[in-house]
Design a protein around this motif. Structure first.
Motif, PDB file in Angstrom:
ATOM      1  N   ALA A  27       0.828  -1.204   0.000  1.00 13.55           N
ATOM      2  CA  ALA A  27       0.000   0.000   0.000  1.00 13.55           C
ATOM      3  C   ALA A  27       0.864   1.256   0.000  1.00 13.55           C
ATOM      4  N   GLY A  28       1.977   1.221   0.754  1.00 12.55           N
ATOM      5  CA  GLY A  28       2.887   2.360   0.768  1.00 12.55           C
ATOM      6  C   GLY A  28       3.518   2.595  -0.590  1.00 12.55           C
ATOM      7  N   GLU A  29       3.928   1.493  -1.238  1.00 12.74           N
ATOM      8  CA  GLU A  29       4.523   1.621  -2.566  1.00 12.74           C
ATOM      9  C   GLU A  29       3.500   2.146  -3.577  1.00 12.74           C
ATOM     10  N   LEU A  30       2.282   1.639  -3.481  1.00 16.75           N
ATOM     11  CA  LEU A  30       1.250   2.072  -4.413  1.00 16.75           C
ATOM     12  C   LEU A  30       0.913   3.547  -4.217  1.00 16.75           C
ATOM     13  N   ALA A  31       0.802   3.967  -2.963  1.00 14.59           N
ATOM     14  CA  ALA A  31       0.487   5.374  -2.691  1.00 14.59           C
ATOM     15  C   ALA A  31       1.575   6.286  -3.259  1.00 14.59           C
ATOM     16  N   ALA A  32       2.836   5.892  -3.096  1.00 14.52           N
ATOM     17  CA  ALA A  32       3.939   6.696  -3.637  1.00 14.52           C
ATOM     18  C   ALA A  32       3.877   6.744  -5.157  1.00 14.52           C
ATOM     19  N   ASP A  33       3.589   5.598  -5.789  1.00 18.81           N
ATOM     20  CA  ASP A  33       3.501   5.567  -7.252  1.00 18.81           C
ATOM     21  C   ASP A  33       2.340   6.426  -7.755  1.00 18.81           C
ATOM     22  N   LEU A  34       1.228   6.398  -7.023  1.00 24.43           N
ATOM     23  CA  LEU A  34       0.070   7.196  -7.446  1.00 24.43           C
ATOM     24  C   LEU A  34       0.340   8.693  -7.294  1.00 24.43           C
ATOM     25  N   ARG A  35       1.105   9.076  -6.296  1.00 19.85           N
ATOM     26  CA  ARG A  35       1.459  10.491  -6.136  1.00 19.85           C
ATOM     27  C   ARG A  35       2.303  10.960  -7.321  1.00 19.85           C
ATOM     28  N   VAL A  36       3.234  10.119  -7.742  1.00 22.93           N
ATOM     29  CA  VAL A  36       4.053  10.447  -8.909  1.00 22.93           C
ATOM     30  C   VAL A  36       3.181  10.528 -10.159  1.00 22.93           C
ATOM     31  N   ALA A  37       2.232   9.571 -10.279  1.00 20.30           N
ATOM     32  CA  ALA A  37       1.348   9.565 -11.445  1.00 20.30           C
ATOM     33  C   ALA A  37       0.490  10.823 -11.482  1.00 20.30           C
ATOM     34  N   ALA A  39       1.270  13.710 -10.180  1.00 25.18           N
ATOM     35  CA  ALA A  39       2.143  14.837 -10.530  1.00 25.18           C
ATOM     36  C   ALA A  39       2.387  14.911 -12.028  1.00 25.18           C
ATOM     37  N   ASP A  40       2.330  13.762 -12.689  1.00 26.86           N
ATOM     38  CA  ASP A  40       2.509  13.725 -14.135  1.00 26.86           C
ATOM     39  C   ASP A  40       1.195  13.915 -14.884  1.00 26.86           C
ATOM     40  N   GLY A  41       0.118  14.172 -14.123  1.00 25.68           N
ATOM     41  CA  GLY A  41      -1.179  14.395 -14.750  1.00 25.68           C
ATOM     42  C   GLY A  41      -1.921  13.136 -15.121  1.00 25.68           C
ATOM     43  N   PRO A  44      -5.386   8.209 -11.227  1.00 22.99           N
ATOM     44  CA  PRO A  44      -5.084   6.984 -10.461  1.00 22.99           C
ATOM     45  C   PRO A  44      -5.799   5.748 -10.997  1.00 22.99           C
ATOM     46  N   GLN A  45      -7.050   5.916 -11.455  1.00 21.82           N
ATOM     47  CA  GLN A  45      -7.778   4.758 -11.985  1.00 21.82           C
ATOM     48  C   GLN A  45      -7.108   4.218 -13.243  1.00 21.82           C
ATOM     49  N   SER A  46      -6.608   5.101 -14.080  1.00 20.60           N
ATOM     50  CA  SER A  46      -5.931   4.633 -15.290  1.00 20.60           C
ATOM     51  C   SER A  46      -4.624   3.940 -14.944  1.00 20.60           C
ATOM     52  N   TYR A  47      -3.986   4.350 -13.837  1.00 19.76           N
ATOM     53  CA  TYR A  47      -2.721   3.733 -13.414  1.00 19.76           C
ATOM     54  C   TYR A  47      -2.930   2.255 -13.080  1.00 19.76           C
TER      55      TYR A  47
END
Length: 227
Positions: A27-37, A39-41, A44-47
């Motif tokens: 969950a921590g890794e996913l939350a960090a990845d979603l924050r980066v996503a 920031a790139d516009g 999260p659902q598409s990620y």
């Protein structure tokens, strides 16, 4: 939106048995990845491909954090439900085509050729086979089970032999005990289904014991039976 996706994934991980520690790490890794996503516009659902539950199951399976459980109760219930449509079709060929009720509905005697009966019997058996495999596969896929392919593959080969065992067992029960008057159809359904689902459960136990690492505890045979 990111928090919602993470919560959905966490619920899926809890359902399929991922440990609290592994779930928190993912969950921590996913939350960090979603924050980066974000920031790139990127949404999260598409990620997660628009399917957080499917994403969570696939990721947990790839990381090898889904515990391998017997799930015999659920698989036996699934095989029962999967077999019923084809089995009832076969029973109709045995009892329905020669029944007085059908003759009254059609207004004439039904004389089904033997070759057609054999074709319909074969089709019924194929439907039972396919229904059981589809139901078992769906349950194991839902739980991201690591032994799904091994279990379905073994059943694909063994189910015809289970069918023979069910027919022989049903004939033996009828010979030894007979069927109460008026309950022949019920017995013709319950006896072979009980034999078949029991053999499905035994197959699953054997597959899991061979598939499971020796260091991993075996657990209970009924650890996943629905309450």
């Amino acid at each position: 939106m990111s928090e919602k996706v993470v919560r959905q994934c966490k619920r899926t991980w809890r359902r399929i048995g991922v440990s609290r520690e592994d779930g928190a790490e993912m969950a921590g890794e996913l939350a960090a990845d979603l924050r980066v996503a974000l920031a790139d516009g990127r949404d999260p659902q598409s990620y997660v491909g628009g399917d957080p539950a499917g994403f969570a199951r696939a990721w947990a399976s790839e990381r090898g954090v889904v515990p391998l459980r017997y799930r015999t109760g659920r698989l036996m219930a699934a095989s029962l439900l999967g077999a019923l449509p084809g089995l009832f079709a076969g029973l109709f060929m045995v009892f329905g085509t020669s029944s007085d009720e059908l003759e009254q509905v059609l207004g004439r005697t039904v004389d089904v050729p033997t070759w057609l009966v054999m074709i319909l019997y074969t089709a019924s058996a194929v439907f039972v086979w396919a229904g059981v495999l589809a139901a078992v596969s769906a349950v194991l896929r839902f739980h991201a089970d690591a032994a799904r392919r091994a279990t379905v593959g073994a059943l694909a080969v063994l189910l015809p032999f289970f069918a023979v065992a069910a027919v022989v067992g049903t004939a033996m029960v009828a010979r030894l005990y007979g069927y109460p008057y008026g309950l022949a159809v019920v017995a013709e359904v319950t006896v072979p289904l009980s034999i078949m689902t029991g053999l499905v459960g035994v197959t699953r136990v054997v597959i899991v014991r061979r598939f499971r690492p020796s260091a991993e505890p075996a657990g209970s045979l009924w650890d996943a039976v629905p309450a």
